[in-house]
Design an enzyme around this catalytic site. Structure first.
Site, PDB file in Angstrom:
ATOM      1  N   SER A 162       0.819  -1.213   0.000  1.00  0.00           N
ATOM      2  CA  SER A 162       0.000   0.000   0.000  1.00  0.00           C
ATOM      3  C   SER A 162       0.857   1.269   0.000  1.00  0.00           C
ATOM      4  CB  SER A 162      -0.952  -0.061   1.191  1.00  0.00           C
ATOM      5  OG  SER A 162      -1.881   0.969   1.123  1.00  0.00           O
ATOM      6  N   HIS A 367      -7.542  -5.530   0.451  1.00  0.00           N
ATOM      7  CA  HIS A 367      -6.339  -4.741   0.753  1.00  0.00           C
ATOM      8  C   HIS A 367      -5.482  -5.313   1.888  1.00  0.00           C
ATOM      9  CE1 HIS A 367      -4.298  -1.029  -0.259  1.00  0.00           C
ATOM     10  NE2 HIS A 367      -4.119  -0.761   1.018  1.00  0.00           N
TER      11      HIS A 367
END
Ligand SMILES: *[C@@H]1O[C@H](CO)[C@@H](O)[C@H](O)[C@H]1NC(C)=O
Ligand SMILES: *[C@@H]1O[C@H](CO)[C@@H](O)[C@H](O)[C@H]1NC(C)=O
Ligand SMILES: *[C@@H]1O[C@H](CO)[C@@H](O)[C@H](O)[C@H]1NC(C)=O
Ligand SMILES: *[C@@H]1O[C@H](CO)[C@@H](O)[C@H](O)[C@H]1NC(C)=O
Length: 392
Positions: A162, A367
């Site tokens: 990320s 995620h």
């Protein structure tokens, strides 16, 4: 709804909370990086790195016999520990078992990097005057140079998750000479463009500027903030009638809404709560919010007047991904509502040296599954190990 049905609902949820979150929790809830590393058989050294703008960052090292050092970088509101929370089945322990020389960085603001040579994070708002731009321009290169000097090597391999990928895109486009210092970048849930956010992330983004106005007005620069008391969710007592039962109910509803018990089990969810979120700056979230609203991967937008002073033009300059020439592997989850497949395709189009574009096999991969999911050892680690081996 009638009162009786409300009561029944209340007891149902409370019972559910009690069964989901029993009071006996793993000691891992309260262990820090060095504690976890030691427990799982690979003790870590602790190093301090000082950036040119004065931030003091902790860098962990788990020595291994392989020649090329491997640097891991965490995401927003996160810290080095995240890559260890799965214990034996975590990325760090898997890499350590494969003898990699592992370095795990921390970005300014988190609990391992909440220090500065001059500024006091609790008193000086200036400490929090940074976004991923500064993390990419200062924290990352300083950390890379420290590792290369300590190991006497010319380059290293990098795994980012990320924001840990965003800072690579910022650094390598702004200081392209760093491309030579990275042999391979494995980008898990890569974030540059946020053009195709899906709910609920997109909804949050729409109201972002309002939340920001509120925070600014109340002098909130660090998130989460001491100015808004947040209950501590770890070490809760979830038995019926216990002091924490309201929190437990909230937690049970939250958990059932956002998590899949098959891949993030309740026991493990409690471990997450002991470690996440770490702290970050308001400005980091504002910068991401701008990128989503402007649909451009660009520097911080200070408003026309200040942009002119800073950048010499009214709009903030875009980061040029074509300058990111390092070999890059992009790994993407099809259920990732933040780092979406569509946005990863935009990155792929611009990066000149993509060696792998990989959609994770399980359809519901999201995620956080890149750091916490219970079957990473089946679906993720073999791909990572193969890449590291291939580009050695
Ligand atoms: C980790 O925890 C141990 C034991 O509580 C403590 O001695 C050590 O200073 C901690 N390390 C860091 C880096 O916070
Ligand atoms: C934040 O940092 C920038 C330098 O990056 C500086 O120009 C600006 O004045 C700072 N803002 C505040 C509010 O301190
Ligand atoms: C490089 O490493 C050596 C020891 O390995 C150390 O003495 C020196 O201060 C380091 N230099 C920098 C710039 O970190
Ligand atoms: C992070 O923020 C919370 C909420 O303000 C605060 O209680 C905590 O002490 C901060 N973390 C660290 C490591 O200072």
């Amino acid at each position: 709804m009638k009162l009786t049905s409300l009561c029944i609902l209340y007891f149902c949820v409370l019972t559910k909370a009690t069964s989901l979150f029993p009071s006996v929790v793993s000691e891992d809830v309260n262990l820090n990086f060095t504690g976890l590393a030691k427990k799982y058989g690979h003790p870590a050294e602790e190093h301090k790195v000082v950036t040119e703008d004065g931030y003091i960052l902790t860098l962990f090292h788990i020595p291994g016999k392989r020649t090329t050092p491997l640097l891991l970088m965490h995401g927003t509101g996160d810290h080095a520990e995240s890559f260890l929370l799965r214990g034996e089945k975590s990325l760090i322990i898997t890499l350590a078992e494969a003898n990699y020389d592992i370095w795990v960085g921390n970005l300014r603001g988190n609990k391992y990097a909440r220090r500065h040579v001059k500024l006091n994070p609790d008193e000086d708002p200036e400490f929090w005057n940074y976004s991923f731009h500064e993390a990419g321009l200062y924290d990352l290169p300083t950390t890379i140079d420290y590792v290369l000097n300590a190991t006497r090597k010319g380059n290293l391999k990098m795994i980012g998750h990320s924001q840990g990928t965003t800072i690579n895109f910022v650094l390598l486009s702004s200081k392209p000479e760093y491309n030579d210092k990275i042999k391979l970048l494995i980008a898990l849930a890569p974030v540059a463009f946020l053009n195709n956010l899906a709910p609920p992330v997109s909804t949050l983004c729409e109201v972002g500027p309002l939340i920001d106005e509120f925070s600014k007005r109340h002098g909130i620069e660090e998130l989460p903030s001491k100015k808004i008391p947040v209950p501590k969710f770890n070490n809760l007592e979830c038995r019926g009638g216990s002091k924490d039962h309201v929190l437990c109910i909230f937690l049970a509803v939250f958990y059932s809404t956002f998590f899949d018990a098959k891949t993030i089990e309740p026991d493990f969810f409690q471990i997450i709560l002991g470690h996440y979120p770490g702290n970050t700056s308001r400005k980091t979230l504002v910068h991401y919010n701008q990128i989503a609203l402007r649909k451009k991967f660009s520097s911080f937008d200070y408003g026309v007047e200040e942009n002119f002073q800073r950048y010499g033009k009214g709009l903030p300059p875009e980061y040029d991904l074509q300058k990111v020439t390092v070999k890059t592997a992009l790994l993407i989850g099809r259920e990732d509502r933040l780092a979406t497949v569509k946005d990863a395709e935009l990155i792929r189009k611009l990066l000149p040296n993509v060696v792998l574009f990989h959609l994770m096999k399980p359809k519901m991969w999201n995620h956080i599954d890149f750091i916490w999911r219970n079957d990473m050892n089946v679906y993720l680690f073999p791909t990572i190990l193969k890449l590291l081996e291939k580009y050695d």
